[in-house]
Scaffold this motif. Structure first.
Motif, PDB file in Angstrom:
ATOM      1  N   HIS A   1       0.825  -1.316   0.161  1.00 30.24           N
ATOM      2  CA  HIS A   1       0.097   0.005   0.165  1.00 30.24           C
ATOM      3  C   HIS A   1       0.889   1.306  -0.008  1.00 30.24           C
ATOM      4  O   HIS A   1       1.943   1.277   0.666  1.00 30.24           O
ATOM      5  CB  HIS A   1      -0.868  -0.022   1.198  1.00 30.24           C
ATOM      6  CG  HIS A   1      -1.450   1.023   1.499  1.00 30.24           C
ATOM      7  ND1 HIS A   1      -2.477   1.983   0.546  1.00 30.24           N
ATOM      8  CD2 HIS A   1      -1.431   2.180   2.798  1.00 30.24           C
ATOM      9  CE1 HIS A   1      -2.782   3.143   1.261  1.00 30.24           C
ATOM     10  NE2 HIS A   1      -2.365   3.328   2.361  1.00 30.24           N
ATOM     11  N   TRP A   2       0.739   2.111  -0.878  1.00 29.56           N
ATOM     12  CA  TRP A   2       1.411   3.416  -1.015  1.00 29.56           C
ATOM     13  C   TRP A   2       0.635   4.376  -0.291  1.00 29.56           C
ATOM     14  O   TRP A   2      -0.279   5.229  -0.610  1.00 29.56           O
ATOM     15  CB  TRP A   2       1.387   3.851  -2.527  1.00 29.56           C
ATOM     16  CG  TRP A   2       1.622   2.636  -3.347  1.00 29.56           C
ATOM     17  CD1 TRP A   2       0.659   1.879  -3.931  1.00 29.56           C
ATOM     18  CD2 TRP A   2       2.689   1.929  -3.436  1.00 29.56           C
ATOM     19  NE1 TRP A   2       1.231   0.827  -4.717  1.00 29.56           N
ATOM     20  CE2 TRP A   2       2.364   0.919  -4.561  1.00 29.56           C
ATOM     21  CE3 TRP A   2       4.053   2.131  -3.195  1.00 29.56           C
ATOM     22  CZ2 TRP A   2       3.504  -0.161  -4.857  1.00 29.56           C
ATOM     23  CZ3 TRP A   2       5.018   1.346  -3.587  1.00 29.56           C
ATOM     24  CH2 TRP A   2       4.669   0.071  -4.566  1.00 29.56           C
TER      25      TRP A   2
ATOM     26  N   ASN B   1      -8.139   0.643  -7.337  1.00 27.67           N
ATOM     27  CA  ASN B   1      -7.701  -0.635  -7.772  1.00 27.67           C
ATOM     28  C   ASN B   1      -5.892  -0.433  -7.822  1.00 27.67           C
ATOM     29  O   ASN B   1      -5.293  -1.613  -8.028  1.00 27.67           O
ATOM     30  CB  ASN B   1      -7.975  -1.089  -9.147  1.00 27.67           C
ATOM     31  CG  ASN B   1      -7.297  -0.031 -10.410  1.00 27.67           C
ATOM     32  OD1 ASN B   1      -6.973   1.045  -9.844  1.00 27.67           O
ATOM     33  ND2 ASN B   1      -7.653  -0.544 -11.422  1.00 27.67           N
ATOM     34  N   MET B   2      -5.295   0.699  -7.332  1.00 26.27           N
ATOM     35  CA  MET B   2      -3.712   0.684  -7.162  1.00 26.27           C
ATOM     36  C   MET B   2      -3.565   0.707  -5.719  1.00 26.27           C
ATOM     37  O   MET B   2      -2.069   0.784  -5.636  1.00 26.27           O
ATOM     38  CB  MET B   2      -3.431   1.825  -8.046  1.00 26.27           C
ATOM     39  CG  MET B   2      -3.316   1.572  -9.525  1.00 26.27           C
ATOM     40  SD  MET B   2      -2.318   0.154 -10.066  1.00 26.27           S
ATOM     41  CE  MET B   2      -3.630  -1.092 -10.764  1.00 26.27           C
ATOM     42  N   ASP B   3      -4.486   0.928  -4.732  1.00 25.85           N
ATOM     43  CA  ASP B   3      -4.295   1.485  -3.505  1.00 25.85           C
ATOM     44  C   ASP B   3      -3.569   0.169  -2.674  1.00 25.85           C
ATOM     45  O   ASP B   3      -2.952   0.386  -1.779  1.00 25.85           O
ATOM     46  CB  ASP B   3      -5.542   1.561  -2.732  1.00 25.85           C
ATOM     47  CG  ASP B   3      -5.318   2.258  -1.455  1.00 25.85           C
ATOM     48  OD1 ASP B   3      -4.396   3.211  -1.411  1.00 25.85           O
ATOM     49  OD2 ASP B   3      -5.978   1.931  -0.746  1.00 25.85           O
TER      50      ASP B   3
ATOM     51  N   LEU C   1     -10.258  -5.352  -0.646  1.00 26.47           N
ATOM     52  CA  LEU C   1     -10.987  -4.071  -1.157  1.00 26.47           C
ATOM     53  C   LEU C   1     -10.380  -3.601  -2.681  1.00 26.47           C
ATOM     54  O   LEU C   1     -10.970  -3.480  -3.381  1.00 26.47           O
ATOM     55  CB  LEU C   1     -10.674  -2.895  -0.238  1.00 26.47           C
ATOM     56  CG  LEU C   1     -11.403  -3.285   1.211  1.00 26.47           C
ATOM     57  CD1 LEU C   1     -10.669  -2.038   1.987  1.00 26.47           C
ATOM     58  CD2 LEU C   1     -12.721  -3.448   1.221  1.00 26.47           C
ATOM     59  N   SER C   2      -9.095  -3.464  -2.793  1.00 25.39           N
ATOM     60  CA  SER C   2      -8.402  -3.062  -3.947  1.00 25.39           C
ATOM     61  C   SER C   2      -8.225  -4.099  -4.988  1.00 25.39           C
ATOM     62  O   SER C   2      -8.481  -3.700  -6.161  1.00 25.39           O
ATOM     63  CB  SER C   2      -7.017  -2.240  -3.834  1.00 25.39           C
ATOM     64  OG  SER C   2      -7.027  -1.292  -2.716  1.00 25.39           O
ATOM     65  N   PHE C   3      -7.885  -5.251  -4.301  1.00 21.83           N
ATOM     66  CA  PHE C   3      -7.487  -6.214  -5.304  1.00 21.83           C
ATOM     67  C   PHE C   3      -7.349  -7.669  -4.356  1.00 21.83           C
ATOM     68  O   PHE C   3      -7.552  -7.555  -3.056  1.00 21.83           O
ATOM     69  CB  PHE C   3      -6.238  -5.948  -6.153  1.00 21.83           C
ATOM     70  CG  PHE C   3      -4.990  -5.999  -5.135  1.00 21.83           C
ATOM     71  CD1 PHE C   3      -3.832  -6.407  -5.835  1.00 21.83           C
ATOM     72  CD2 PHE C   3      -4.826  -5.500  -4.044  1.00 21.83           C
ATOM     73  CE1 PHE C   3      -2.649  -6.650  -4.962  1.00 21.83           C
ATOM     74  CE2 PHE C   3      -3.808  -5.597  -3.231  1.00 21.83           C
ATOM     75  CZ  PHE C   3      -2.507  -5.903  -3.833  1.00 21.83           C
TER      76      PHE C   3
ATOM     77  N   HIS D   1      -6.348   6.635   9.663  1.00 25.39           N
ATOM     78  CA  HIS D   1      -5.991   6.991   8.060  1.00 25.39           C
ATOM     79  C   HIS D   1      -7.062   6.726   7.353  1.00 25.39           C
ATOM     80  O   HIS D   1      -7.608   5.364   7.309  1.00 25.39           O
ATOM     81  CB  HIS D   1      -4.827   5.932   8.201  1.00 25.39           C
ATOM     82  CG  HIS D   1      -4.433   5.879   6.644  1.00 25.39           C
ATOM     83  ND1 HIS D   1      -4.267   7.207   5.768  1.00 25.39           N
ATOM     84  CD2 HIS D   1      -4.009   4.996   5.751  1.00 25.39           C
ATOM     85  CE1 HIS D   1      -3.905   6.918   4.400  1.00 25.39           C
ATOM     86  NE2 HIS D   1      -3.847   5.657   4.653  1.00 25.39           N
ATOM     87  N   LEU D   2      -7.548   7.545   6.688  1.00 25.10           N
ATOM     88  CA  LEU D   2      -8.494   7.132   5.137  1.00 25.10           C
ATOM     89  C   LEU D   2      -7.753   7.048   4.166  1.00 25.10           C
ATOM     90  O   LEU D   2      -7.112   8.093   3.676  1.00 25.10           O
ATOM     91  CB  LEU D   2      -9.442   8.619   5.328  1.00 25.10           C
ATOM     92  CG  LEU D   2     -10.577   8.622   4.110  1.00 25.10           C
ATOM     93  CD1 LEU D   2     -11.384   7.290   4.158  1.00 25.10           C
ATOM     94  CD2 LEU D   2     -11.120   9.764   4.198  1.00 25.10           C
ATOM     95  N   HIS D   3      -8.003   5.993   3.622  1.00 31.50           N
ATOM     96  CA  HIS D   3      -7.334   5.838   2.089  1.00 31.50           C
ATOM     97  C   HIS D   3      -7.876   6.572   1.026  1.00 31.50           C
ATOM     98  O   HIS D   3      -8.991   6.857   0.948  1.00 31.50           O
ATOM     99  CB  HIS D   3      -7.332   4.324   1.815  1.00 31.50           C
ATOM    100  CG  HIS D   3      -6.387   3.664   2.824  1.00 31.50           C
ATOM    101  ND1 HIS D   3      -5.729   2.327   2.097  1.00 31.50           N
ATOM    102  CD2 HIS D   3      -6.171   3.523   4.260  1.00 31.50           C
ATOM    103  CE1 HIS D   3      -4.996   1.760   3.036  1.00 31.50           C
ATOM    104  NE2 HIS D   3      -5.239   2.368   4.346  1.00 31.50           N
ATOM    105  N   GLY D   4      -6.975   6.982   0.093  1.00 33.25           N
ATOM    106  CA  GLY D   4      -7.429   7.527  -1.167  1.00 33.25           C
ATOM    107  C   GLY D   4      -7.924   9.066  -1.247  1.00 33.25           C
ATOM    108  O   GLY D   4      -8.227   9.528  -2.408  1.00 33.25           O
ATOM    109  N   MET D   5      -8.164   9.609   0.002  1.00 34.56           N
ATOM    110  CA  MET D   5      -8.845  10.991   0.181  1.00 34.56           C
ATOM    111  C   MET D   5      -7.995  11.781   1.148  1.00 34.56           C
ATOM    112  O   MET D   5      -7.493  10.939   2.121  1.00 34.56           O
ATOM    113  CB  MET D   5     -10.414  11.118   0.329  1.00 34.56           C
ATOM    114  CG  MET D   5     -11.018  10.609  -0.928  1.00 34.56           C
ATOM    115  SD  MET D   5     -12.792   9.935  -0.270  1.00 34.56           S
ATOM    116  CE  MET D   5     -12.227   8.236   0.168  1.00 34.56           C
ATOM    117  N   TRP D   6      -7.992  13.056   1.078  1.00 32.67           N
ATOM    118  CA  TRP D   6      -7.295  13.775   2.198  1.00 32.67           C
ATOM    119  C   TRP D   6      -8.569  13.947   3.407  1.00 32.67           C
ATOM    120  O   TRP D   6      -9.609  14.107   2.888  1.00 32.67           O
ATOM    121  CB  TRP D   6      -6.999  14.922   1.568  1.00 32.67           C
ATOM    122  CG  TRP D   6      -5.624  14.960   0.602  1.00 32.67           C
ATOM    123  CD1 TRP D   6      -5.785  15.291  -0.589  1.00 32.67           C
ATOM    124  CD2 TRP D   6      -4.330  14.786   1.060  1.00 32.67           C
ATOM    125  NE1 TRP D   6      -4.408  15.101  -1.270  1.00 32.67           N
ATOM    126  CE2 TRP D   6      -3.605  14.831  -0.128  1.00 32.67           C
ATOM    127  CE3 TRP D   6      -3.701  14.257   2.350  1.00 32.67           C
ATOM    128  CZ2 TRP D   6      -2.142  14.475  -0.064  1.00 32.67           C
ATOM    129  CZ3 TRP D   6      -2.354  14.240   2.151  1.00 32.67           C
ATOM    130  CH2 TRP D   6      -1.718  14.434   0.923  1.00 32.67           C
TER     131      TRP D   6
END
Length: 599
Positions: A106-107, A115-117, A122-124, A533-538
């Protein structure tokens, strides 16, 4: 029979003694064994460009005098530093060389397609043994970030590394040299075994129970009646004021860039230079309090985002946070980089020096802090009437609360709530009589100007959230259209953690409509700090005035706090939302967030 550690007057455990001798690091993987004295620290590899290859495997490490296998990237712990450039489209080919386990990367903090998370489920599906997964995304930001596994406990076992993204435009400050300082915690135990131990005995590492001598001292200072009331309150809550962290230096060896304390990782400088230090807390469970005695630190970025400069002596960095600081070393040849854990049970250390081989004095650990009722959101309460094991929630006005906001598309804030900092707190009905909840905070505040437990009044200028302001205005500009309130809940003895008393597997996803602006209010009902931590959004933290103040990807939630942040739901897909204390997440403090097109 399990070894029972001494609770008072403990001698130095062998592990702690040996870590003072061993250099530590993923040395065996490089053909170099850990050696006594000031052995060379691990070699930090940097990968740069738009096409990078990473290989997940196992490598031998030795931090304590006992060789162990770590889960590593390209054979190193931490993994290679990834140097990317804003605006580039990058391709990262990740090969899983583990024979018996799926894996992932995870980045952390990067804004990218769902799909890149890199979150299995969830992502893959994850990366199967022997297979390679290709991540490909455009880099639309700059700053200091990091990467780690999101598969079981691989992050604890060593699968993490730093990311630096160079900006298209020069930063708003000058520096002559930079160093990346990645903090982490290592255990010789199998991480899954450590998790099982936490479930069986969550207080295993809490050696510092209060004694009869403490009772006598407190009775003399505060009076017998007050001391008896204090002990009764803690007893009813089945908690102890010394329980600052679940796992600490009695189990962990703290690392700086993969080096144990005696490894003395060293970063060079020339007198008169401005040096940028990129601090990353890549630990599984540890908050670090960082200072460089003799040097002021000017904080210029938080979680990769520029802020108005703030000059301090010390800062607390929660798990998963990053801070960039400028220092100007001059007048001496070497400075100690000192990062003690928040419970004062151990430290990571390194050195800024004009040459290798210098070892300035390491400060003594600060006194161990004690939690108070105010710290946990019970200031001004009638504690004599409190029974947190069987709290009567039926008397609360749950009918006046909008619980639709908890589950999904609620459009109104929770009615009947007093959102003022000193107001009495109400709780969702899912907490009523819940066996997985052992306490609830009733009087909370944002505490944005509070340095935190163990840092108040220490004679040093300490960074706070309230002191930080993003260098830009609210990037969205809209007022939130709705509000979602989530309570951070848990049971210390059962080591059960959740949102609103519901573990991840039992909770419905939190649904957002693509493009909406909403406010998320977090209420910490537990006595522990939680980095959320919320992924994908600020996560755009609101100040005391309710306006936008600070953009982050990880929001620290000390006990007794109620904090709010705004989210722009601009990323379609399924995302993770969780406490970044690894064992809390695995124990249930996680939700799925779904950003969907409007029906």
């Amino acid at each position: 029979m399990r070894h029972i550690p001494p609770r008072t007057g403990a001698s130095i455990p062998r592990r702690r003694f040996v870590q003072g001798l061993a250099a530590g690091g993923a040395m065996a993987a490089l053909g170099l064994g850990a050696r006594p004295g000031h052995a060379a620290p691990p070699v930090q590899t940097t990968l740069s460009g738009s096409r990078l290859d990473l290989s997940i495997g196992r490598s031998a490490v030795d931090f304590t005098g006992r060789p162990r296998l770590a889960t590593t990237v390209n054979g190193s712990l931490p993994g290679p530093l990834l140097r990317l450039r804003e605006g580039d489209t990058v391709t990262l080919r990740v090969a899983n060389r583990l024979r018996d386990a799926w894996s992932s990367i995870h980045w952390h903090g990067l804004i990218l397609p769902a799909n890149m998370d890199g979150v299995p489920g969830l992502s893959f599906d994850g990366i199967a043994p022997g297979e390679t997964w290709q991540y490909r995304f455009q880099v639309n930001q700059s700053g200091t970030y990091w990467y780690h596994s999101h598969s079981m406990f691989q992050e604890q076992a060593g699968l993490y590394g730093a990311i630096v993204i160079d900006p298209l435009q020069p930063p708003p400050y000058h520096y002559d040299r930079e160093h990346v300082l990645l903090l982490s915690d290592w255990t010789d135990m199998d991480p899954e075994a450590l998790f099982r131990r936490m479930k069986k005995d969550s207080a295993f590492d809490n050696y510092y129970q209060r004694t009869a001598g403490d009772f006598v001292r407190d009775a003399r200072a505060d009076g017998l009646a007050a001391t008896l009331r204090d002990r009764a309150m803690w007893g009813r809550m089945r908690m102890t004021p010394t329980d600052i962290s679940d796992i600490n230096g009695h189990t962990y060896t703290y690392l700086l860039n993969g080096a144990a304390p005696a490894g003395n990782w060293t970063g060079l400088f020339q007198p008169g230079e401005k040096v940028l230090l990129r601090f990353i807390n890549a630990s599984a469970m540890t908050y670090f309090d960082v200072r460089i005695p003799g040097l002021k630190m000017t904080v210029v970025a938080a979680d990769g985002q520029y802020i108005h400069p703030v000059t301090v002596d010390e800062f607390r960095i929660a798990t998963a946070e990053t801070f960039d600081v400028l220092v100007e070393p001059r007048g001496q040849d070497a400075y100690a980089i000192f990062a003690q854990d928040s419970g004062r049970t151990g430290y990571a250390r390194g050195t800024l020096a004009v040459r290798h081989g210098l070892a300035p004095p390491v400060p003594a650990l600060d006194p161990r802090p004690l939690l108070t009722m105010d710290d946990m959101g019970h200031g001004g309460m009638d504690h004599g009437a409190m029974d947190h094991g069987a709290m009567n929630h039926a008397a609360m006005n749950h009918a006046a609360m909008d619980h639709s906001a908890h589950a999904g598309h609620g459009t109104q804030p929770m009615a009947g709530m007093d959102h003022g900092p000193g107001g009495m707190q109400q709780h969702p009905a899912s907490e009523d009589g819940n066996p997985l909840i052992d306490m609830q905070a009733m009087s909370l505040a944002p505490k944005l100007d509070d340095p935190g437990v163990g840092l108040r009044g220490n004679g040093r200028d300490v960074l706070t959230y309230g002191a930080m302001r993003s260098l830009f205005d609210d990037p969205d500009g809209r007022d939130p259209g709705r509000e979602v309130e989530l309570h951070l809940t848990g049971h210390m003895e059962k080591f059960a953690w959740s949102f609103n008393g519901k573990k991840f597997m039992d909770a419905e996803p939190l649904r957002m409509t693509y493009g909406e602006r909403l406010r998320i209010v977090l209420v910490n009902d537990t006595m522990m700090s939680h980095p959320i931590h919320l992924h994908g959004m600020w996560s755009d933290i609101e100040g005391a005035d309710g306006n936008f103040q600070l953009r982050k990807h990880t929001v620290d939630m000390p006990p007794g706090t109620r904090r709010s942040f705004r989210v722009r739901a601009d990323a379609l897909g399924r995302w993770a939302f969780h406490c970044h204390l690894l064992y809390h997440m695995e124990a249930g403090m996680m939700r799925e967030v779904r950003v969907e097109e409007q029906a």
